[in-house]
Write a protein that holds these residues in place. Structure first.
Motif, PDB file in Angstrom:
ATOM      1  N   LEU A 192       0.680  -5.392  -4.444  1.00  0.00           N
ATOM      2  CA  LEU A 192      -0.280  -4.605  -3.670  1.00  0.00           C
ATOM      3  C   LEU A 192      -1.180  -5.537  -2.872  1.00  0.00           C
ATOM      4  N   MET A 193      -1.793  -4.996  -1.801  1.00  0.00           N
ATOM      5  CA  MET A 193      -2.798  -5.725  -1.043  1.00  0.00           C
ATOM      6  C   MET A 193      -4.044  -4.861  -0.911  1.00  0.00           C
ATOM      7  N   MET A 194      -5.186  -5.523  -0.861  1.00  0.00           N
ATOM      8  CA  MET A 194      -6.443  -4.811  -0.644  1.00  0.00           C
ATOM      9  C   MET A 194      -7.247  -5.549   0.412  1.00  0.00           C
ATOM     10  N   GLY A 195      -8.256  -4.867   0.945  1.00  0.00           N
ATOM     11  CA  GLY A 195      -9.032  -5.459   2.025  1.00  0.00           C
ATOM     12  C   GLY A 195      -8.263  -5.462   3.328  1.00  0.00           C
ATOM     13  N   LEU A 196      -7.381  -4.460   3.509  1.00  0.00           N
ATOM     14  CA  LEU A 196      -6.605  -4.358   4.736  1.00  0.00           C
ATOM     15  C   LEU A 196      -7.482  -3.832   5.880  1.00  0.00           C
ATOM     16  N   PRO A 197      -7.084  -4.062   7.139  1.00  0.00           N
ATOM     17  CA  PRO A 197      -7.904  -3.609   8.264  1.00  0.00           C
ATOM     18  C   PRO A 197      -8.198  -2.111   8.197  1.00  0.00           C
TER      19      PRO A 197
ATOM     20  N   SER B 189      -5.989  -9.923  -2.153  1.00  0.00           N
ATOM     21  CA  SER B 189      -6.803  -9.614  -0.979  1.00  0.00           C
ATOM     22  C   SER B 189      -6.152 -10.200   0.264  1.00  0.00           C
ATOM     23  N   LEU B 190      -6.227  -9.464   1.359  1.00  0.00           N
ATOM     24  CA  LEU B 190      -5.692  -9.958   2.621  1.00  0.00           C
ATOM     25  C   LEU B 190      -6.466 -11.200   3.059  1.00  0.00           C
ATOM     26  N   LYS B 191      -5.728 -12.235   3.447  1.00  0.00           N
ATOM     27  CA  LYS B 191      -6.336 -13.419   4.025  1.00  0.00           C
ATOM     28  C   LYS B 191      -5.763 -13.591   5.437  1.00  0.00           C
ATOM     29  N   ILE B 192      -6.632 -13.804   6.384  1.00  0.00           N
ATOM     30  CA  ILE B 192      -6.201 -13.971   7.772  1.00  0.00           C
ATOM     31  C   ILE B 192      -5.762 -15.416   7.965  1.00  0.00           C
TER      32      ILE B 192
ATOM     33  N   THR C 196       0.855  -1.178   0.000  1.00  0.00           N
ATOM     34  CA  THR C 196       0.000   0.000   0.000  1.00  0.00           C
ATOM     35  C   THR C 196       0.897   1.236   0.000  1.00  0.00           C
ATOM     36  N   PHE C 197       0.348   2.373  -0.456  1.00  0.00           N
ATOM     37  CA  PHE C 197       1.087   3.629  -0.437  1.00  0.00           C
ATOM     38  C   PHE C 197       0.582   4.549   0.684  1.00  0.00           C
ATOM     39  N   ASP C 198      -0.186   3.986   1.598  1.00  0.00           N
ATOM     40  CA  ASP C 198      -0.701   4.746   2.719  1.00  0.00           C
ATOM     41  C   ASP C 198       0.188   4.498   3.938  1.00  0.00           C
ATOM     42  N   ALA C 199       0.792   5.559   4.482  1.00  0.00           N
ATOM     43  CA  ALA C 199       1.765   5.418   5.569  1.00  0.00           C
ATOM     44  C   ALA C 199       1.144   4.774   6.809  1.00  0.00           C
TER      45      ALA C 199
END
Length: 380
Positions: free
Chosen positions: A159-164, A190-193, A122-125
């Protein structure tokens, strides 16, 4: 005869909260001895299971760039020494933006690595901190620029999506930044737990707020639309490439072809047998020292299993599974085995059948696992 090689480097300078891959915190680990034992495994493997040429090599982890320049260089040199590389080979190394300096990039390029997979996520700090990454958003652009300066012309971003607590606006901003980079390939998952992760512990206690299935599906649509507009072709459920830059190595898996697996916890598929290496470092290292091979498990793949795998791996590709390829591989018509499953999924709007191949529909892309499980057969 395998034409692909996977090398596992299980060391990390920081453990990400979502990662369930075989990995160990780098500090005080026997890295040099591990690399030497990887050479022994490579040497013994190619001796017992020779091949004419290798078309793809992938060095993953863990974090390969957590090694020193010298350690990484030695490992890569041994790959080149023992495996006969094809003329137009693809050689990828996973790169962490926080640990890939110019010297390492230059060393990799000089040895023959020609593709990098850069773990941006992700590019979000704030999200980077939340998922346990140790780099800043600006490190990704810096790594891309340094890679280009070192001579690389084939760069992929993960990249990952569906992060917390990830919002659509955060994901859109990540997409805006990634398509502005001079790169050729994007993988987005997608994030998998997964069990045995920090996130699993939080999730099991109800302390991990997730975006929800609907928002995650919207993110996937946003991903597809944005990357299409930016000139990327969607060629596999989670992968997008500029023309001619599809991942040769990953296509090995999706085409269910054979490959070598080297290192702690690595998997391989050679001469119809799937093998899993010991994961814990002491067990891996002792096994190689004692027998020359680190196998924990070996399984002869039956024809039924091979047909199942051919279907659910091949359907991950946007061009799907070819009737002709299935017949050429197994000597039997696909519909003589899977006719009912295909017709049912077509009627449900999850598959399309164009007469030469079957493919996931747009709706099927969102429900891939539900489609794949329909192709599991009872052993004959």
């Amino acid at each position: 005869m395998p034409k692909a090689v996977y090398i596992h480097v299980p060391f990390c300078e920081q453990i990400c909260h979502y990662c369930d891959f075989n990995k160990f915190f780098l500090q005080n680990q026997p890295v040099d001895e591990y690399i030497e034992l990887c050479e022994m495994e490579i040497k013994n493997t190619i001796s017992n299971f020779p091949t004419e040429e290798v078309s793809s090599v992938y060095v993953g982890g863990g974090t390969p760039t957590s090694l020193t320049t010298d350690q990484l260089g030695r490992l890569l040199e041994w790959v080149k020494e023992y495996f006969p590389l094809a003329e137009n080979y693809e050689w990828s190394v996973e790169v962490n933006p926080g640990s890939a300096n110019f010297d390492k990039l230059q060393k990799m390029q000089e040895i023959g690595v020609n593709r990098l997979s850069i773990g941006a996520q992700t590019f979000d700090a704030a999200l980077l901190k939340k998922i346990g990454r140790d780099h800043e958003p600006g490190d990704v652009e810096k790594t891309v620029q340094q890679a280009i300066e070192a001579g690389f012309t084939n760069l992929s971003i993960d990249l990952m999506m569906g992060l917390p607590e990830q919002t659509m606006e955060q994901f859109q901003e990540t997409l805006r930044q990634v398509v502005a980079l001079p790169i050729q390939h994007i993988s987005a998952y997608s994030l998998k737990i997964e069990p045995k992760t920090v996130f699993y512990q939080l999730w099991s206690k109800g302390k991990l707020p997730m975006p929800g299935d609907e928002l995650e599906a919207d993110m996937y649509e946003e991903l597809r639309n944005t990357l299409k507009e930016a000139g990327f072709t969607h060629y596999e459920i989670s992968n997008f490439a500029k023309k001619g830059f599809e991942s040769t190595h990953n296509l090995t898996y999706w085409n269910n072809e054979e490959y070598y697996g080297i290192g702690a916890g690595a998997h391989s598929y050679v001469q119809g047998v799937r093998r899993i290496n010991h994961g814990p470092l002491p067990k891996y290292m002792n096994a190689v020292k004692q027998s020359g091979f680190p196998y924990r498990e070996e399984h002869q793949v039956s024809k039924t299993e091979a047909m199942e795998e051919h279907m659910f791996m091949g359907l991950r590709k946007l061009d799907g599974v070819s009737y002709t390829n299935f017949y050429n591989r197994f000597g039997i018509e696909m519909r003589s085995i899977f006719s009912q499953e295909i017709d049912r999924l077509v009627n449900d709007g999850l598959l399309r059948d164009n007469g030469s191949s079957i493919q996931l529909t747009d709706h099927g892309l969102l429900l891939g696992n539900e489609v794949f499980e329909k192709f599991l057969l009872k052993e004959q």
